[in-house]
Design an enzyme around this catalytic site. Sequence first.
Site, PDB file in Angstrom:
ATOM      1  N   CYS A 104       0.834  -1.198   0.000  1.00  0.00           N
ATOM      2  CA  CYS A 104       0.000   0.000   0.000  1.00  0.00           C
ATOM      3  C   CYS A 104       0.878   1.262   0.000  1.00  0.00           C
ATOM      4  CB  CYS A 104      -0.945  -0.047   1.196  1.00  0.00           C
ATOM      5  SG  CYS A 104      -2.320   1.116   1.124  1.00  0.00           S
ATOM      6  N   THR A 105       0.622   2.193   0.887  1.00  0.00           N
ATOM      7  CA  THR A 105       1.372   3.452   0.906  1.00  0.00           C
ATOM      8  C   THR A 105       2.762   3.309   1.508  1.00  0.00           C
ATOM      9  OG1 THR A 105       0.225   4.015   2.972  1.00  0.00           O
ATOM     10  CG2 THR A 105      -0.673   4.922   0.922  1.00  0.00           C
TER      11      THR A 105
END
Length: 328
Positions: A104-105
Amino acid sequence: MVIVAYDDAQILDVACPSGALEIANSHGAVPRYAVELATVAGADTRSSSGIVLAGARRLAAVTGRIDTMLVVGGAGTPKAAVDERLLTQVRRLAGRSRRIASVCTGTFVLAAAGLLDRRRVTTHWGYGELLAARFPAVTVDSAPLYIRDGDVYTSAGVTSALDLTLALIEEDHGPSLAREVARELVTYLHRPADQAQISMFLAAPPPGNRVVRDLLGHIAAHLDGDLGPRALAARAGVTTRHLTRLFTTQLGSTPARVVRAARTEAAAHLARGSGLPLSAVARRCGFTSAGTLRQAFLDHYGVTGDMLRRMTDMPRPLATRAAQTPAV
């Protein structure tokens, strides 16, 4: 595997990889995976859900060779990506690792550490533009579930951590073990790397029209049934002309094209994740023959089903088709 976390990280980014690797060990992975959670301070860390993760090692205390360093994402990423103490340790551990990865981030942390320059990466679809703007030396493609560029692996949002981990298990120990892990997790094995992050049924907000919304659910649950315009119109109690008008207004596509895209998406999943012959896949997904399924793959992806099965990554839908059918 060293999982790098910080306060307000997404707990699933930690749980998906660690849980899958634990199951791989229970099914005889040799060598076994040794998973450690590490933070800057080496103290307990609070996830974004409020659940506290205990037993983390101090990053500076992690020495020796590392097989995989994985950086998680979550609500705490903006602070983590500017924490020079964390970035220094991530750079140090990257030099000791056979491969590095992010969920993800977490891609922002790797990029901020200077580890993604001139590489093709992905992240959660909602943050791709921001990642590209903030780190112009990084090539961002926010469509796939995960991307491998050399010894760097980046994945999309949250549950794609499981897809990435299954891919790593298959790379390390072969498809049989990865399949066993997926079966125990009761999950699809495993979604191809270049599969779009968002299914055609999730690419836009649910249709506001109840008739269209209900029919989409019916289509997804009855791919091998009669999904012709007349059958769908009869189910909804409307004329075929009105049905076409509703689909065009709500989805930007005709009922026939929506059905074909749904069947192609499901068939791609089944073809890649099972040993079924294409004729069986075709029957389950509502195609009249293996030949028509191959043509659907060719129209949508530019490859036949046989080619798709041999490829490491699934090709994305052809750009010329994207404007004609909902994205798969």
